[in-house]
Design a protein around this motif. Structure first.
Motif, PDB file in Angstrom:
ATOM      1  N   LYS A  24     -30.230 -43.618   3.211  1.00 59.80           N
ATOM      2  CA  LYS A  24     -30.653 -42.712   2.139  1.00 59.80           C
ATOM      3  C   LYS A  24     -30.773 -41.300   2.693  1.00 59.80           C
ATOM      4  CE  LYS A  24     -34.429 -42.006  -1.168  1.00 59.80           C
ATOM      5  NZ  LYS A  24     -35.745 -42.519  -1.639  1.00 59.80           N
ATOM      6  N   ALA A  25     -30.317 -40.325   1.940  1.00 62.03           N
ATOM      7  CA  ALA A  25     -30.435 -38.928   2.364  1.00 62.03           C
ATOM      8  C   ALA A  25     -31.896 -38.506   2.292  1.00 62.03           C
ATOM      9  CB  ALA A  25     -29.580 -38.038   1.471  1.00 62.03           C
ATOM     10  N   LEU A  26     -32.438 -38.087   3.433  1.00 60.02           N
ATOM     11  CA  LEU A  26     -33.847 -37.712   3.525  1.00 60.02           C
ATOM     12  C   LEU A  26     -33.977 -36.278   4.030  1.00 60.02           C
ATOM     13  CD1 LEU A  26     -35.077 -40.963   5.338  1.00 60.02           C
ATOM     14  CD2 LEU A  26     -35.271 -40.449   2.891  1.00 60.02           C
ATOM     15  N   HIS A  27     -35.177 -35.729   3.859  1.00 59.40           N
ATOM     16  CA  HIS A  27     -35.463 -34.443   4.476  1.00 59.40           C
ATOM     17  C   HIS A  27     -36.688 -34.598   5.378  1.00 59.40           C
ATOM     18  CE1 HIS A  27     -38.999 -33.679   1.974  1.00 59.40           C
ATOM     19  NE2 HIS A  27     -38.266 -33.964   0.901  1.00 59.40           N
ATOM     20  N   LEU A  28     -36.858 -33.673   6.288  1.00 53.27           N
ATOM     21  CA  LEU A  28     -37.963 -33.728   7.233  1.00 53.27           C
ATOM     22  C   LEU A  28     -39.288 -33.735   6.482  1.00 53.27           C
ATOM     23  CD1 LEU A  28     -38.459 -33.605  10.374  1.00 53.27           C
ATOM     24  CD2 LEU A  28     -38.826 -31.148  10.062  1.00 53.27           C
ATOM     25  N   ILE A  29     -40.166 -34.653   6.821  1.00 50.40           N
ATOM     26  CA  ILE A  29     -41.455 -34.758   6.127  1.00 50.40           C
ATOM     27  C   ILE A  29     -42.297 -33.506   6.330  1.00 50.40           C
ATOM     28  CG2 ILE A  29     -43.655 -36.003   6.091  1.00 50.40           C
ATOM     29  CD1 ILE A  29     -42.102 -38.552   6.755  1.00 50.40           C
ATOM     30  N   ASN A  30     -42.419 -33.082   7.583  1.00 54.52           N
ATOM     31  CA  ASN A  30     -43.264 -31.934   7.896  1.00 54.52           C
ATOM     32  C   ASN A  30     -42.587 -30.618   7.552  1.00 54.52           C
ATOM     33  OD1 ASN A  30     -43.285 -34.145  10.170  1.00 54.52           O
ATOM     34  ND2 ASN A  30     -45.391 -33.409  10.029  1.00 54.52           N
ATOM     35  N   HIS A  31     -43.401 -29.583   7.414  1.00 48.91           N
ATOM     36  CA  HIS A  31     -42.884 -28.233   7.226  1.00 48.91           C
ATOM     37  C   HIS A  31     -42.865 -27.557   8.593  1.00 48.91           C
ATOM     38  CE1 HIS A  31     -42.908 -27.897   2.751  1.00 48.91           C
ATOM     39  NE2 HIS A  31     -43.714 -28.930   2.904  1.00 48.91           N
TER      40      HIS A  31
END
Length: 357
Positions: free
Chosen positions: A161-168
């Motif tokens: 699944k395409a995800l993005h980094l949880i943290n900023h």
């Protein structure tokens, strides 16, 4: 390499950590040198302890100095993990980290890590693009020649699944430094990276070896990247009776020119040849690969070591620092050739006073 708008205009001073006296002692030295004004501390990896854990420790022990990897190899971590690691180190250091990456060489990648040394140019470009997407917290979808994210269904379970980094991240643009020697690698670096880490840098010959490649890369460079930081190592000893310290730098040169790769596939031997030391480089390699390391070390030319170093009286060192700056160097990573920690600190303090503006 004459200065131009894509070079920084001020020479920064840094330190490359030397663990010959112990890691904790080296960290204590960085803490002390931070107080006197060094700009950056660099931790190498090669096939020693990993650089990441040591950089995290340094982040906790320092407060101002920039920290950089110099370098972590691209083949042994996924692009996303490289991005996560850089973001994590930038976080724990409050935005002081610079990601130094490189390909290393077949001897280390295939011999120590057991991974193929392939497509260095293509992989480097794709990794840089992926890292910057991760830091921007984009949902990661990348269809490159070497990396496909998420993994295509026919190559796995199909559940990716395409995800993005949880943290900023602290910064969405962490500076990337690329270690590069060959013309195509250097051209790529000048095009896409914030910084370049050449090894065994000889100011008077640098333009002949790398000038065309740097110019070609700069012509394609995005202005948003800012000036190129040219970060080079130089051995350091300041005084009227330190000429003998040049010999201290020879074993490392002999190792790389003679032993870091096979005949016909040694990047450092190739560099020495391009500098005009081909005949002696051949002999150093022959001796080193046959186990005659002491003889190989003795053959390393004084001229080569002296040209890449800052060793001599105060006035001479000032002239050599100016020569590095004139050739395009913007960050000098100093390796004090010192008899004790106190002398090392004194050498660096003196170099800080001599830095060209």
């Amino acid at each position: 390499m004459p200065r131009s708008s894509w070079y920084l205009s001020l020479v920064r001073i840094g330190i490359a950590l030397d663990y010959s006296g112990g890691f904790h002692e080296a960290v204590d030295r960085v803490v002390e040198l931070e107080k006197v004004g060094i700009d950056v501390a660099v931790v190498a990896e090669a096939y020693s302890f990993d650089a990441v854990s040591q950089l995290g420790y340094l982040a906790a022990k320092t407060s101002r100095v920039e920290l950089a990897s110099g370098v972590v190899p691209i083949y042994v971590r996924t692009p996303s993990l490289l991005a996560m690691t850089a973001a994590g180190l930038d976080y724990v250091s409050d935005g002081r980290f610079r990601l130094g990456i490189g390909t290393s060489g077949p001897q280390v990648m295939e011999g120590f890590h057991g991974v193929a040394f392939d497509a260095p140019l293509g992989r480097t470009r794709e990794i840089v693009e992926i890292c910057r997407r991760v830091w921007r917290r984009e949902r990661l979808q990348y269809d490159g020649k070497h990396y496909q994210i998420p993994l295509p269904a026919d190559r796995g379970t199909g559940l990716g699944k395409a995800l993005h980094l949880i943290n900023h991240p602290v910064r969405e643009r962490i500076p990337i430094m690329i270690a590069a020697l060959g013309p195509k690698n250097v051209e790529l670096t000048a095009e896409i990276a914030e910084g370049w880490q050449p090894v065994f840098y000889l100011p008077e010959k640098a333009h002949l070896v790398w000038g065309d490649a740097l110019a070609a890369g700069a012509a394609k460079r995005d202005p948003a990247l800012g000036p190129l930081d040219v970060m080079v190592h130089a051995s350091l000893a300041i005084g009227d009776d330190v000429e003998d310290r040049l010999a201290w730098a020879k074993p490392n040169l002999a190792l790389y020119i003679g032993g870091m790769g096979a005949k016909g596939r040694n990047f450092y031997h190739n560099l020495a040849t391009r500098y005009g030391f081909g005949e002696v480089a051949d002999r150093i390699q022959e001796l080193y690969l046959s186990g005659r390391k002491r003889e190989a070390t003795d053959l390393v030319p004084d001229e080569l070591v002296r040209g890449m170093s800052l060793v001599g009286p105060r006035g001479y060192v000032a002239e050599r620092m100016a020569a590095f700056a004139e050739s395009g160097v913007t960050t000098l990573l100093l390796n004090p050739l010192a008899a004790d920690p106190g002398e090392a600190v004194r050498f660096v303090e003196e170099a800080l006073k001599l830095r060209p503006a």
